[in-house]
Design a protein around this motif. Structure first.
Motif, PDB file in Angstrom:
ATOM      1  N   GLY A 239      -4.453  10.293  -0.781  1.00  0.00           N
ATOM      2  CA  GLY A 239      -5.495   9.281  -0.865  1.00  0.00           C
ATOM      3  C   GLY A 239      -5.031   8.017  -1.559  1.00  0.00           C
ATOM      4  O   GLY A 239      -5.493   6.912  -1.230  1.00  0.00           O
ATOM      5  N   VAL A 240      -4.116   8.171  -2.524  1.00  0.00           N
ATOM      6  CA  VAL A 240      -3.546   6.994  -3.188  1.00  0.00           C
ATOM      7  C   VAL A 240      -2.798   6.142  -2.163  1.00  0.00           C
ATOM      8  O   VAL A 240      -2.958   4.915  -2.112  1.00  0.00           O
ATOM      9  N   PHE A 241      -2.010   6.784  -1.327  1.00  0.00           N
ATOM     10  CA  PHE A 241      -1.287   6.064  -0.280  1.00  0.00           C
ATOM     11  C   PHE A 241      -2.255   5.434   0.718  1.00  0.00           C
ATOM     12  O   PHE A 241      -2.044   4.293   1.165  1.00  0.00           O
ATOM     13  N   ASN A 242      -3.307   6.152   1.075  1.00  0.00           N
ATOM     14  CA  ASN A 242      -4.272   5.612   2.037  1.00  0.00           C
ATOM     15  C   ASN A 242      -4.940   4.347   1.510  1.00  0.00           C
ATOM     16  O   ASN A 242      -5.153   3.378   2.252  1.00  0.00           O
ATOM     17  N   GLU A 243      -5.267   4.342   0.224  1.00  0.00           N
ATOM     18  CA  GLU A 243      -5.885   3.165  -0.380  1.00  0.00           C
ATOM     19  C   GLU A 243      -4.897   2.003  -0.420  1.00  0.00           C
ATOM     20  O   GLU A 243      -5.263   0.853  -0.125  1.00  0.00           O
ATOM     21  N   ALA A 244      -3.661   2.300  -0.768  1.00  0.00           N
ATOM     22  CA  ALA A 244      -2.642   1.244  -0.794  1.00  0.00           C
ATOM     23  C   ALA A 244      -2.428   0.663   0.594  1.00  0.00           C
ATOM     24  O   ALA A 244      -2.290  -0.560   0.761  1.00  0.00           O
ATOM     25  N   LYS A 245      -2.409   1.518   1.595  1.00  0.00           N
ATOM     26  CA  LYS A 245      -2.200   1.044   2.967  1.00  0.00           C
ATOM     27  C   LYS A 245      -3.339   0.126   3.398  1.00  0.00           C
ATOM     28  O   LYS A 245      -3.118  -0.919   4.030  1.00  0.00           O
ATOM     29  N   ALA A 246      -4.573   0.508   3.046  1.00  0.00           N
ATOM     30  CA  ALA A 246      -5.733  -0.308   3.401  1.00  0.00           C
ATOM     31  C   ALA A 246      -5.663  -1.678   2.741  1.00  0.00           C
ATOM     32  O   ALA A 246      -5.983  -2.710   3.349  1.00  0.00           O
ATOM     33  N   ARG A 247      -5.225  -1.711   1.495  1.00  0.00           N
ATOM     34  CA  ARG A 247      -5.149  -2.985   0.770  1.00  0.00           C
ATOM     35  C   ARG A 247      -3.978  -3.825   1.260  1.00  0.00           C
ATOM     36  O   ARG A 247      -4.091  -5.059   1.329  1.00  0.00           O
ATOM     37  N   LYS A 248      -2.875  -3.169   1.589  1.00  0.00           N
ATOM     38  CA  LYS A 248      -1.722  -3.901   2.118  1.00  0.00           C
ATOM     39  C   LYS A 248      -2.100  -4.592   3.430  1.00  0.00           C
ATOM     40  O   LYS A 248      -1.665  -5.720   3.711  1.00  0.00           O
ATOM     41  N   ALA A 249      -2.924  -3.897   4.233  1.00  0.00           N
ATOM     42  CA  ALA A 249      -3.360  -4.459   5.518  1.00  0.00           C
ATOM     43  C   ALA A 249      -4.191  -5.727   5.332  1.00  0.00           C
ATOM     44  O   ALA A 249      -4.269  -6.577   6.221  1.00  0.00           O
TER      45      ALA A 249
END
Length: 348
Positions: A239-249
């Motif tokens: 979930g940490v990675f998923n949140e980072a990916k969403a913000r990077k996008a």
């Protein structure tokens, strides 16, 4: 009295990794590695996961990959390497006992949470051989493999401190147990060695299998100005990675530091700054092969930077500049030489 083994040789821990991917198996279902050739020894090696599951992108998966590689290298029959997946701690003893009662040559328990359960099964079955990752079990028929996570985490702390733009970094832990506290302690020590003024925000989710909690925790940290998060939380870290990916996008410059495996291979190097690798796969491989070769010793083994048991992922150079990696190497040598003693518990 505890019997403490000498550490593995660097050579034993430098086996080349040509690991097959994990097959998707339902929770609690027994699995087996793919057929790797003609039948070799009749030894059977079983593994019991903790609640994170075999596809946790972390240490359970790494352990299973080690057994998959063993099966292929030794041409073991398909059914001779297998796992049972635990959905709660109530599954630990039944799963361990199933392998032991069926007279498998070695039964692995993966994770600190299984320590007492492995101890109980081992004491009730003195002729069985067991092994465990991340916990000390003082029994002659158990080999315990532990890692100096604090040493490897110190190095990723150095990376985080050098790379942070906001001077605020985060640590997301799973359960507050000694092994995760070593991750926390080493990471913070590495950050502070570079720049004592950098703030380290630390949150424990109390779970290794809750990606939603990992995502919400990361969201709160990033909202507070954290730009790099190091997680040691098993599947919760997904979930940490998923949140980072969403913000990077959305154009936000945030990073995650992976744990146990090179998590850039799973989540991508666009959000994975580096990973603190624990060579669980190689440890599982070595101990399992010892059993097959008749060299099982039992006892306790600790693996750190000196033994090549922990370290930065090989892909770190994709995102970490050469000058930072050079500084990391300097710190590593000081730790190996004893000039720096990394704390195992967080400093108050």
């Amino acid at each position: 009295m505890k019997k403490v083994l000498s550490v593995f040789s660097v050579a034993a821990l430098s086996l080349s990794l040509v690991l097959a991917g994990c097959g998707g198996k339902t929770e609690g279902q027994q699995g087996a590695a793919d057929q790797g050739g003609t039948a070799a020894p009749n030894a059977r090696i079983g593994m019991v996961t903790d609640v994170g599951g075999v596809n946790d992108n972390s240490f359970n998966q790494s352990a299973w990959e080690g057994l998959q590689k063993l099966q292929k290298d030794l041409n073991l029959p398909q059914e001779n390497v297998s796992y049972l997946q635990s959905t709660s701690d109530a599954d630990y003893i039944p799963n361990l006992t199933q392998f032991v009662k069926d007279q498998w040559n070695l039964t692995w328990g993966i994770g600190f949470l299984m320590g007492d359960h492995v101890k109980k099964v081992a004491s009730e079955n003195p002729d069985a051989k067991l092994a465990i990752i991340d916990a000390e079990v003082d029994a002659p028929n158990v080999e315990s493999v532990l890692f100096k996570e604090h040493e490897g985490s110190f190095l990723v702390g150095v990376v985080a401190a050098k790379m942070s733009k906001t001077k605020k970094v985060g640590f997301v832990g799973g359960m507050e147990i000694p092994v995760i506290k070593r991750f926390e302690a080493g990471f913070e020590a590495g950050v502070k060695a570079v720049d004592p003024s950098i703030q380290v925000v630390k949150v424990y989710t109390a779970a290794f299998d809750k990606p939603d909690q990992g995502k919400s925790t990361a969201s709160q940290m990033y909202d507070q100005g954290v730009d790099i998060i190091f997680h040691a939380s098993g599947a919760t870290g997904d979930g940490v990675f998923n949140e980072a990916k969403a913000r990077k996008a959305k154009g936000q410059q945030v990073w995650v530091i992976g744990v146990d495996k090179d998590q850039s291979l799973t989540f991508g190097d666009d959000i994975t700054l580096t990973s603190m690798v624990k060579r669980v796969d190689e440890a599982v491989y070595r101990v399992s092969k010892d059993v097959i070769d008749g060299n099982f010793k039992g006892g306790i083994v600790w693996l750190g930077l000196k033994e090549n048991g922990v370290g930065l992922a090989d892909t770190s150079s994709k995102n970490v500049p050469e000058d930072v990696l050079k500084e990391v190497e300097e710190y590593k040598q000081k730790i190996v030489n004893g000039e720096i003693k990394v704390p195992e518990t967080p400093q108050q």
